[in-house]
Design a protein around this motif. Sequence first.
Motif, PDB file in Angstrom:
ATOM      1  N   PRO A  10      50.496 -16.435  54.563  1.00 27.76           N
ATOM      2  CA  PRO A  10      50.604 -17.704  53.828  1.00 27.76           C
ATOM      3  C   PRO A  10      52.000 -18.317  53.929  1.00 27.76           C
ATOM      4  N   VAL A  11      52.043 -19.644  53.958  1.00 25.83           N
ATOM      5  CA  VAL A  11      53.339 -20.335  54.014  1.00 25.83           C
ATOM      6  C   VAL A  11      54.124 -20.097  52.727  1.00 25.83           C
ATOM      7  N   SER A  12      53.425 -19.761  51.655  1.00 33.06           N
ATOM      8  CA  SER A  12      54.102 -19.483  50.387  1.00 33.06           C
ATOM      9  C   SER A  12      54.869 -18.160  50.420  1.00 33.06           C
ATOM     10  N   ASP A  13      54.520 -17.261  51.363  1.00 30.77           N
ATOM     11  CA  ASP A  13      55.206 -15.981  51.519  1.00 30.77           C
ATOM     12  C   ASP A  13      54.961 -15.486  52.947  1.00 30.77           C
ATOM     13  N   PRO A  14      55.672 -16.051  53.934  1.00 27.86           N
ATOM     14  CA  PRO A  14      55.391 -15.761  55.346  1.00 27.86           C
ATOM     15  C   PRO A  14      55.519 -14.292  55.750  1.00 27.86           C
ATOM     16  N   GLU A  15      56.271 -13.512  54.989  1.00 22.74           N
ATOM     17  CA  GLU A  15      56.421 -12.090  55.310  1.00 22.74           C
ATOM     18  C   GLU A  15      55.217 -11.270  54.863  1.00 22.74           C
ATOM     19  N   ALA A  16      54.409 -11.816  53.975  1.00 18.89           N
ATOM     20  CA  ALA A  16      53.241 -11.102  53.451  1.00 18.89           C
ATOM     21  C   ALA A  16      52.068 -11.219  54.415  1.00 18.89           C
ATOM     22  N   THR A  17      51.227 -10.201  54.401  1.00 16.53           N
ATOM     23  CA  THR A  17      49.995 -10.217  55.192  1.00 16.53           C
ATOM     24  C   THR A  17      48.823 -10.074  54.245  1.00 16.53           C
ATOM     25  N   TYR A  18      47.881 -10.968  54.391  1.00 14.01           N
ATOM     26  CA  TYR A  18      46.636 -10.924  53.624  1.00 14.01           C
ATOM     27  C   TYR A  18      45.481 -10.877  54.606  1.00 14.01           C
ATOM     28  N   PHE A  19      44.365 -10.377  54.133  1.00  9.73           N
ATOM     29  CA  PHE A  19      43.141 -10.371  54.914  1.00  9.73           C
ATOM     30  C   PHE A  19      42.114 -11.196  54.168  1.00  9.73           C
ATOM     31  N   LEU A  20      41.504 -12.140  54.870  1.00 11.45           N
ATOM     32  CA  LEU A  20      40.513 -13.035  54.287  1.00 11.45           C
ATOM     33  C   LEU A  20      39.176 -12.802  54.963  1.00 11.45           C
ATOM     34  N   GLN A  21      38.203 -12.369  54.170  1.00 12.11           N
ATOM     35  CA  GLN A  21      36.845 -12.191  54.681  1.00 12.11           C
ATOM     36  C   GLN A  21      35.982 -13.313  54.109  1.00 12.11           C
ATOM     37  N   VAL A  22      35.242 -13.964  54.977  1.00 11.56           N
ATOM     38  CA  VAL A  22      34.315 -15.015  54.581  1.00 11.56           C
ATOM     39  C   VAL A  22      32.924 -14.569  55.000  1.00 11.56           C
ATOM     40  N   SER A  23      31.954 -14.661  54.096  1.00 10.70           N
ATOM     41  CA  SER A  23      30.578 -14.277  54.420  1.00 10.70           C
ATOM     42  C   SER A  23      29.632 -15.407  54.023  1.00 10.70           C
ATOM     43  N   TRP A  24      28.601 -15.623  54.845  1.00 14.07           N
ATOM     44  CA  TRP A  24      27.651 -16.695  54.592  1.00 14.07           C
ATOM     45  C   TRP A  24      26.302 -16.339  55.183  1.00 14.07           C
ATOM     46  N   GLU A  25      25.266 -17.011  54.687  1.00 13.93           N
ATOM     47  CA  GLU A  25      23.901 -16.762  55.166  1.00 13.93           C
ATOM     48  C   GLU A  25      23.548 -17.653  56.359  1.00 13.93           C
ATOM     49  N   LYS A  26      23.331 -18.939  56.110  1.00 15.16           N
ATOM     50  CA  LYS A  26      22.899 -19.852  57.176  1.00 15.16           C
ATOM     51  C   LYS A  26      24.086 -20.540  57.818  1.00 15.16           C
ATOM     52  N   ASP A  27      24.842 -21.249  57.026  1.00 13.02           N
ATOM     53  CA  ASP A  27      26.067 -21.891  57.469  1.00 13.02           C
ATOM     54  C   ASP A  27      26.941 -22.094  56.241  1.00 13.02           C
ATOM     55  N   LEU A  28      28.185 -22.457  56.446  1.00  9.76           N
ATOM     56  CA  LEU A  28      29.101 -22.610  55.312  1.00  9.76           C
ATOM     57  C   LEU A  28      28.635 -23.673  54.336  1.00  9.76           C
ATOM     58  N   GLY A  29      27.884 -24.647  54.802  1.00 12.39           N
ATOM     59  CA  GLY A  29      27.421 -25.734  53.952  1.00 12.39           C
ATOM     60  C   GLY A  29      26.470 -25.308  52.857  1.00 12.39           C
ATOM     61  N   THR A  30      25.875 -24.124  52.995  1.00 10.33           N
ATOM     62  CA  THR A  30      24.958 -23.631  51.960  1.00 10.33           C
ATOM     63  C   THR A  30      25.669 -22.702  50.981  1.00 10.33           C
ATOM     64  N   GLY A  31      26.972 -22.576  51.131  1.00  4.82           N
ATOM     65  CA  GLY A  31      27.759 -21.726  50.245  1.00  4.82           C
ATOM     66  C   GLY A  31      28.242 -20.484  50.974  1.00  4.82           C
ATOM     67  N   PHE A  32      29.258 -19.849  50.402  1.00  3.24           N
ATOM     68  CA  PHE A  32      29.822 -18.668  51.047  1.00  3.24           C
ATOM     69  C   PHE A  32      30.581 -17.831  50.022  1.00  3.24           C
ATOM     70  N   GLY A  33      30.854 -16.609  50.414  1.00  7.25           N
ATOM     71  CA  GLY A  33      31.646 -15.692  49.601  1.00  7.25           C
ATOM     72  C   GLY A  33      32.999 -15.475  50.241  1.00  7.25           C
ATOM     73  N   LEU A  34      33.985 -15.196  49.413  1.00 11.49           N
ATOM     74  CA  LEU A  34      35.345 -14.944  49.882  1.00 11.49           C
ATOM     75  C   LEU A  34      35.841 -13.624  49.318  1.00 11.49           C
ATOM     76  N   LEU A  35      36.582 -12.903  50.127  1.00 16.90           N
ATOM     77  CA  LEU A  35      37.289 -11.718  49.678  1.00 16.90           C
ATOM     78  C   LEU A  35      38.693 -11.814  50.259  1.00 16.90           C
ATOM     79  N   LEU A  36      39.698 -11.771  49.418  1.00 18.77           N
ATOM     80  CA  LEU A  36      41.092 -11.839  49.841  1.00 18.77           C
ATOM     81  C   LEU A  36      41.774 -10.554  49.402  1.00 18.77           C
ATOM     82  N   SER A  37      42.499  -9.918  50.307  1.00 19.01           N
ATOM     83  CA  SER A  37      43.163  -8.662  49.976  1.00 19.01           C
ATOM     84  C   SER A  37      44.554  -8.614  50.587  1.00 19.01           C
ATOM     85  N   ASP A  38      45.475  -8.009  49.834  1.00 22.38           N
ATOM     86  CA  ASP A  38      46.811  -7.729  50.357  1.00 22.38           C
ATOM     87  C   ASP A  38      46.966  -6.230  50.615  1.00 22.38           C
ATOM     88  N   CYS A  39      45.871  -5.520  50.682  1.00 19.40           N
ATOM     89  CA  CYS A  39      45.769  -4.069  50.896  1.00 19.40           C
ATOM     90  C   CYS A  39      46.192  -3.261  49.668  1.00 19.40           C
TER      91      CYS A  39
END
Length: 89
Positions: A10-39
Amino acid sequence: MEKTLNRIHPVSDPEATYFLQVSWEKDLGTGFGLLLSDCQCAWTGTVSEADISREAADIEMDREKYVEELRKALIARDESAGKYSFVIS
């Protein structure tokens, strides 16, 4: 269900590493789930189809265009590298 996992700095903390998982069924337009982790911690959330429609209307953007921008920002890392920035707050 489809999923992607991307490493973000993130530009808010360039030294940090995060992992972003996005999950969806048909396409993003029908909704989606997010998981963000810094480990050390993880945060989850869901975005509904109604949320997407409401946000597109709020910023006065065509819904399909908004969904395409979401796809580029959250999933298609290679084609949008350097175009999108993340701020963690």
